[in-house]
Write a protein that holds these residues in place. Structure first.
Motif, mmCIF file in Angstrom:
data_model
loop_
_atom_site.group_PDB
_atom_site.id
_atom_site.type_symbol
_atom_site.label_atom_id
_atom_site.label_comp_id
_atom_site.label_asym_id
_atom_site.label_seq_id
_atom_site.Cartn_x
_atom_site.Cartn_y
_atom_site.Cartn_z
ATOM 1 N N LYS A 186 0.839 -1.186 0.000
ATOM 2 C CA LYS A 186 0.000 0.000 0.000
ATOM 3 C C LYS A 186 0.874 1.235 0.000
ATOM 4 C CE LYS A 186 -3.534 2.337 2.623
ATOM 5 N NZ LYS A 186 -4.232 2.424 3.870
ATOM 6 N N GLN A 187 0.615 2.168 -0.878
ATOM 7 C CA GLN A 187 1.338 3.433 -0.955
ATOM 8 C C GLN A 187 0.708 4.421 0.020
ATOM 9 O OE1 GLN A 187 3.986 4.201 -2.765
ATOM 10 N NE2 GLN A 187 4.117 2.190 -3.726
ATOM 11 N N LYS A 188 1.553 5.080 0.812
ATOM 12 C CA LYS A 188 1.047 6.088 1.738
ATOM 13 C C LYS A 188 0.953 7.409 0.998
ATOM 14 C CE LYS A 188 2.907 4.105 5.922
ATOM 15 N NZ LYS A 188 3.684 4.349 7.124
ATOM 16 N N ASP A 189 -0.105 8.127 1.270
ATOM 17 C CA ASP A 189 -0.216 9.433 0.619
ATOM 18 C C ASP A 189 0.495 10.478 1.467
ATOM 19 O OD1 ASP A 189 -1.972 9.582 2.662
ATOM 20 O OD2 ASP A 189 -3.655 10.400 1.516
ATOM 21 N N GLU B 253 -0.632 11.119 5.180
ATOM 22 C CA GLU B 253 -0.238 10.069 6.117
ATOM 23 C C GLU B 253 1.235 10.207 6.503
ATOM 24 O OE1 GLU B 253 -1.222 6.448 4.143
ATOM 25 O OE2 GLU B 253 -3.322 6.526 4.772
#
Length: 115
Positions: free
Chosen positions: A2-5, A8
């Protein structure tokens, strides 16, 4: 994965900074009795260390002085021995020369007696 935006990541950074500040605030201040005890203990250790260093320096200087005295005594003994050896050699040379002269005179006297 999952890529953190971006939000975050900013939130994680802010929470990490707050955790570090909370940890820093928990540290006791300079007027805390435990801190002053540690400071006094460190000062006592430092003073004891300085005393030991001074004692070692004094011992080192005394050892150097003793060594210098021994070297001077040894040099004086050696000079005295060399002087005695030179005097003995001189006496031996004088005695040997006297013996040679006596032998030469005896040979001369024997030649004179034969004639």
């Amino acid at each position: 994965m999952k890529q953190k935006d971006f939000d975050e990541r900013l939130q994680a950074s802010q929470s990490a900074k707050e955790a570090m500040m909370a940890k820093f605030r928990q540290r006791p201040g300079p007027d805390d009795p435990a801190v002053s005890e540690r400071r006094v203990a460190r000062a006592a250790l430092s003073a004891a260390r300085d005393v030991r260093v001074a004692e070692r320096e004094t011992k080192r200087l005394a050892d150097e002085a003793d060594l210098a005295t021994r070297r001077e005594a040894r040099a004086a003994d050696q000079a005295a021995q060399e002087q005695r050896a030179a005097a003995e050699k001189e006496a031996s040379d004088v005695r040997l020369e006297a013996e040679r002269k006596a032998a030469r005179d005896a040979r001369y006297a024997a030649r004179k007696a034969r004639k």
